[in-house]
Design a protein around this motif. Structure first.
Motif, PDB file in Angstrom:
ATOM      1  N   SER A  83      -5.955 122.312 -27.870  1.00  0.00           N
ATOM      2  CA  SER A  83      -4.862 122.267 -28.978  1.00  0.00           C
ATOM      3  C   SER A  83      -3.709 121.900 -28.250  1.00  0.00           C
TER       4      SER A  83
ATOM      5  N   ASP B 182      -5.902 133.634 -32.660  1.00  0.00           N
ATOM      6  CA  ASP B 182      -6.742 132.424 -32.776  1.00  0.00           C
ATOM      7  C   ASP B 182      -7.385 132.553 -31.428  1.00  0.00           C
TER       8      ASP B 182
ATOM      9  N   LEU C 299      -1.107 128.411 -29.941  1.00  0.00           N
ATOM     10  CA  LEU C 299      -1.965 129.218 -30.977  1.00  0.00           C
ATOM     11  C   LEU C 299      -1.479 130.492 -30.783  1.00  0.00           C
TER      12      LEU C 299
ATOM     13  N   ASN D 147       4.472 131.001 -44.063  1.00  0.00           N
ATOM     14  CA  ASN D 147       3.541 130.101 -43.113  1.00  0.00           C
ATOM     15  C   ASN D 147       2.477 129.524 -43.767  1.00  0.00           C
ATOM     16  N   PRO D 148       2.200 128.260 -44.014  1.00  0.00           N
ATOM     17  CA  PRO D 148       1.267 127.887 -44.883  1.00  0.00           C
ATOM     18  C   PRO D 148      -0.198 127.800 -44.300  1.00  0.00           C
ATOM     19  N   ARG D 149      -0.184 128.227 -43.043  1.00  0.00           N
ATOM     20  CA  ARG D 149      -1.358 127.868 -42.013  1.00  0.00           C
ATOM     21  C   ARG D 149      -2.300 129.163 -42.063  1.00  0.00           C
ATOM     22  N   LEU D 150      -3.417 129.084 -41.867  1.00  0.00           N
ATOM     23  CA  LEU D 150      -4.551 130.241 -41.776  1.00  0.00           C
ATOM     24  C   LEU D 150      -5.028 130.134 -40.290  1.00  0.00           C
ATOM     25  N   HIS D 151      -5.194 131.470 -39.941  1.00  0.00           N
ATOM     26  CA  HIS D 151      -5.458 131.914 -38.626  1.00  0.00           C
ATOM     27  C   HIS D 151      -6.889 131.507 -38.734  1.00  0.00           C
ATOM     28  N   THR D 152      -7.508 131.286 -37.437  1.00  0.00           N
ATOM     29  CA  THR D 152      -9.128 130.937 -37.178  1.00  0.00           C
ATOM     30  C   THR D 152      -9.894 132.029 -38.084  1.00  0.00           C
TER      31      THR D 152
END
Length: 79
Positions: A47, A55, A51, A8-13
């Protein structure tokens, strides 16, 4: 992500906020962004993706209203 074998390349808030907090010690733009967080209370975020619970909780803690209109992607069969 190679080191942790993540996919998973995404970061959480909350991860973004930690990074901004750390960088605020040496970067004036990050410090200014961090200083503005209290001013976001009462703002609205929308969004179009689902999410994570992390998040949603982070936006709630910041006092930011969140609306979602998620469209779940259907994976196409591999050829």
């Amino acid at each position: 992500m190679t080191y942790l074998h993540g996919r998973n390349p995404r970061l959480h808030t909350d991860e973004v906020l930690v990074a901004i907090s750390m960088m605020s010690l040496i970067d004036e733009n990050c410090k200014m962004a961090l200083d503005q967080l209290p001013n976001l209370a009462g703002a609205q975020v929308h969004s179009t993706v689902m999410l994570s619970e992390v998040d949603r909780k982070t936006f709630n803690k910041l006092g930011i209203g969140l609306t979602c209109d998620p469209v779940k992607k259907i994976k196409e069969p591999k050829s």
